[in-house]
Write an enzyme that holds these catalytic residues in place. Sequence first.
Site, PDB file in Angstrom:
ATOM      1  N   THR A 145       0.246   8.906   2.639  1.00 20.08           N
ATOM      2  CA  THR A 145       0.917  10.199   2.631  1.00 20.08           C
ATOM      3  C   THR A 145       2.271  10.148   3.313  1.00 20.08           C
ATOM      4  O   THR A 145       3.142  10.973   3.055  1.00 20.08           O
ATOM      5  CB  THR A 145       0.033  11.226   3.342  1.00 20.08           C
ATOM      6  OG1 THR A 145      -0.245  10.761   4.663  1.00 20.08           O
ATOM      7  CG2 THR A 145      -1.277  11.415   2.603  1.00 20.08           C
ATOM      8  N   VAL A 203       5.482   4.438   1.490  1.00 20.06           N
ATOM      9  CA  VAL A 203       5.046   3.258   0.746  1.00 20.06           C
ATOM     10  C   VAL A 203       5.395   2.023   1.563  1.00 20.06           C
ATOM     11  O   VAL A 203       6.506   1.915   2.098  1.00 20.06           O
ATOM     12  CB  VAL A 203       5.716   3.191  -0.637  1.00 20.06           C
ATOM     13  CG1 VAL A 203       5.196   1.992  -1.429  1.00 20.06           C
ATOM     14  CG2 VAL A 203       5.486   4.475  -1.409  1.00 20.06           C
ATOM     15  N   GLY A 219       0.825  -1.195   0.000  1.00 14.60           N
ATOM     16  CA  GLY A 219       0.000   0.000   0.000  1.00 14.60           C
ATOM     17  C   GLY A 219       0.858   1.243   0.000  1.00 14.60           C
ATOM     18  O   GLY A 219       2.083   1.198   0.138  1.00 14.60           O
ATOM     19  N   ASP A 277      -2.391   9.786  15.277  1.00 16.01           N
ATOM     20  CA  ASP A 277      -2.990   9.397  13.996  1.00 16.01           C
ATOM     21  C   ASP A 277      -3.718   8.065  14.133  1.00 16.01           C
ATOM     22  O   ASP A 277      -3.613   7.192  13.274  1.00 16.01           O
ATOM     23  CB  ASP A 277      -1.917   9.312  12.913  1.00 16.01           C
ATOM     24  CG  ASP A 277      -2.524   9.294  11.504  1.00 16.01           C
ATOM     25  OD1 ASP A 277      -3.726   9.608  11.376  1.00 16.01           O
ATOM     26  OD2 ASP A 277      -1.811   8.971  10.544  1.00 16.01           O
TER      27      ASP A 277
END
EC number: 2.7.11.1
Length: 916
Positions: A672, A675, A669, A784
């Site tokens: 932001t 990778v 995947g 996050d």
Amino acid sequence: MKGGGFYQNQYLVPNVYFGNSSPVIAPIGGNALNNNNNNNNNNNNNGNNNNGININISNFQHQQHQIHQQHFGGLSPNMNQNHIIQHISHHQHQQAQQIQIIQNNNQPQPQQHQIQHQQQQQQQIQQQIQQQQIQQQQIQQQQIQQQQQQQIQQQQQQSKMNFIRGHHQRNSSFDEFSLSDVSVGSFKDMGWEEIYFCYHHFTQMDEGKGYLKSFQQLIRYITGLYPDISPSPNSQFLFSLGLLYPNALPQVQSPNMILSLTLKQMIETYSYTKSMVYSGSGSGGGNSGSGGGNSGSGGSSGNGTSGSGGSNNGSTIIINNTNLNNINNNNNTNNNNTNNINIPSTPPILRSLANGASSTNINIRKFSPQQACHIIDVFNSVKDNKTGGVSTLKLSLFGADASLLPLTTLPFHEFVQYIGLNIIPFENLFKPPPPPSSQLQSSPPIESQHLFLSEIDELTNNNQNNQNNNQQQQQYQQQQHHQQQQQQYQQQPQPQPQPQHQPFIYFEDTSNNNSPLDGNFNNSFGLFNNNNVVNHSPLGNNILNNIQQFNNQNNNQNNNNNNNNNNNNNNNNNNNNNNNNNNNNNNNNNHNNNNHNNNNNNNNQNNIFNHNQNQNNHLINNHSPNQYNNQGNILKNSGSVVEPPSQQQQYFSDIEISFSELKISSKLGEGTFGVVYKGLWRGSSVAIKQIKINEDVNNQVLEEFRKELTILSRLRHPNIVLLMAACTAPPNLCFITEYLPGGSLYDALHSKKIKMNMQLYKKLAIQIAQGMNYLHLSGVIHRDIKSLNLLLDEHMNVKICDFGLSKLKSKSTEMTKSIGSPIWMSPELLMGEDYTEKVDVYAFGIILWELGTGELPYSGLDSVQLALAVTTKSLRPPIPNAWPYQLSHLIQACWHQDPLKRPSFTEILNLLNEIP
């Protein structure tokens, strides 16, 4: 025409056959006469002639009469009418009787009726038997089907058992992913104290046979491992033993059953039982019953099997941090107070961390059960069978820094403790070729401690002993210095660069659910510099080179000993002769601050003892340059202070690897932040996240990133994704984590559309809260939290990923000022204000709503509209009315507009348990 034709036809006797065709004459009167005449015809006449003539005449007349009767149909022509009527009526009466007899013969007899009834009953019985046979066949078919189903279930259970046995291989890949599977327990890492007690109690129980042979021995062994837990967790231990080794216990269990349980089985079972005994914290941290609460040799807490001296035995086994055991007691001299601690489901060491103890800087290594067995195997292969210990000189084979070790024979508890402190590198341990008679379990006493205890009053030659020890240590240091110079001279004129210490960060980890304690204690390598050591895995292919290197080292040492004219041997003899007195002196003065005899001046500011200008035979072990109080790690018969490592090595030498070690296989995947790839690292499947950075990333940012990585690499929790390594050299800036094949919670909710129930809902919510609670207690704010950063394993267990790394995230190419995703972001983050750990609590409230609905909130709003509505109008997703009140109240409290009114994750865990 002959007479009597009518009568002949009417008066024949039916159903009578006399052998001729002439009709039978009906009986008439004179039968008696005829019979007499017939009889007379058969008689022999012995009388006179006159009588014979008369007889013959009468017979002749009678014959003539019969002739006349035959001619007239059986009726005499001389009979009158009355005689004829009587004759006819008599004959009719006989005929009627014969007809009645015939009719009676045609009717069924009672016996025949009974026979027919019995035959019918037999037929019914036969039919019932046939039906029963059919039913039995059906039952047999059902039983066969049930047996087949049971075999399938057993195969499934066996596959689960195989998974549990291999559960310690964290990075193993699995072909199947099931959302309904539920794992049962896991392996937990063990401290050096636990390894010692598992080994020590086994040697006390096995009677020198190398295995436990009876159920009574097994129960006593379990009780010895948990002296401070009443009652002992026998059922959990036996359950774990049955899971790991189904054939270890007989199916029919009884107190008299014969067993054959090895030390390896006991160690692995103990490690697995920790996840059940200490299930309250979900971590299975240190076990005070197996080392944490027993700081004497064999248990100075009073419950040990071999310790009898109480706190006087403290110099033999010194627990890494005495205050961790005496949580509510500052008196380090009385270890018996550990028995007064009520052992709940949370281990005492973890409770001390939660209470703010200053033990977070301790770097104590923990080991998997397989690693523990390897340590024991190596010890048994190199120990001296006479003393039961390992000579210090032999430890040079394993790359140990001899200057940090006492010049004596190390018993097992000191051997494993030095390995736990990383003074003896675990990665360099290897098993030399054993003699034919040696076995892993055939272990003589691991320590000759009774020699020291038996002569505790002999304290006459302490000064001479100290002088001998000082001389011996000086000569040994001179030999080491001479050896280093000789090696440096051999390396000229092209000196080789100093090999960087790259220990095994991740060796055969046995737990998918690691302890939170591991973040503070586990995998802290590289604490001591060793210039002449090449680290090898004990399972690697470079063992021969390692042996050759240390053989050369030993040869140099032997040459040095010869040059010193056997002075070293004389000192060794003196040391051996006075060894008992030294230890007795240490035992008496272990907790006396004014009576310590030191070899070197104590320059450590963090020493829990107040040493001033005295000489010390203890090793004060402080692993971190950070100052902390009441922390000590003391070993017997040592003579120097461990110097703290350099700042550079402390920060990232344990976590940094070269990018060339990675093999990238496929892309998982992209986000932001970077990778994500699937790859291989050192033979294990891992997730590799390559970070997107700007060109303005300078050395200062990289240094902060390395420091942050070091902190994150020490986090160990069953609901935290393990950070295994990192590459810190641009442009290949990446970090390596464990690979979880289950995907993210986002995919499970919104792509796979899993069926949610309250049991699964609570399981996922509690696991997320446990992981976040551990992060917050460790001083880490995620910032996050979202369903994309919650990964699932094969059994639907949640693990939090992508935490920390704040310095590098701020330099990401596509990150805005606000870090995170707007849906899960708190108002203070959306407004760019200062924030606390309560931003994670807000995101957790959104996740609770997402778990229950299976949808994403704020559909139809873009990021700007969402941010304005959340910050200015306190917009929140609607909670369904059918949800339990406790859950609705918890969600509303989590996403409260005021961060101060949001609960902590400790409070959230309590509220989740109250939800029905």
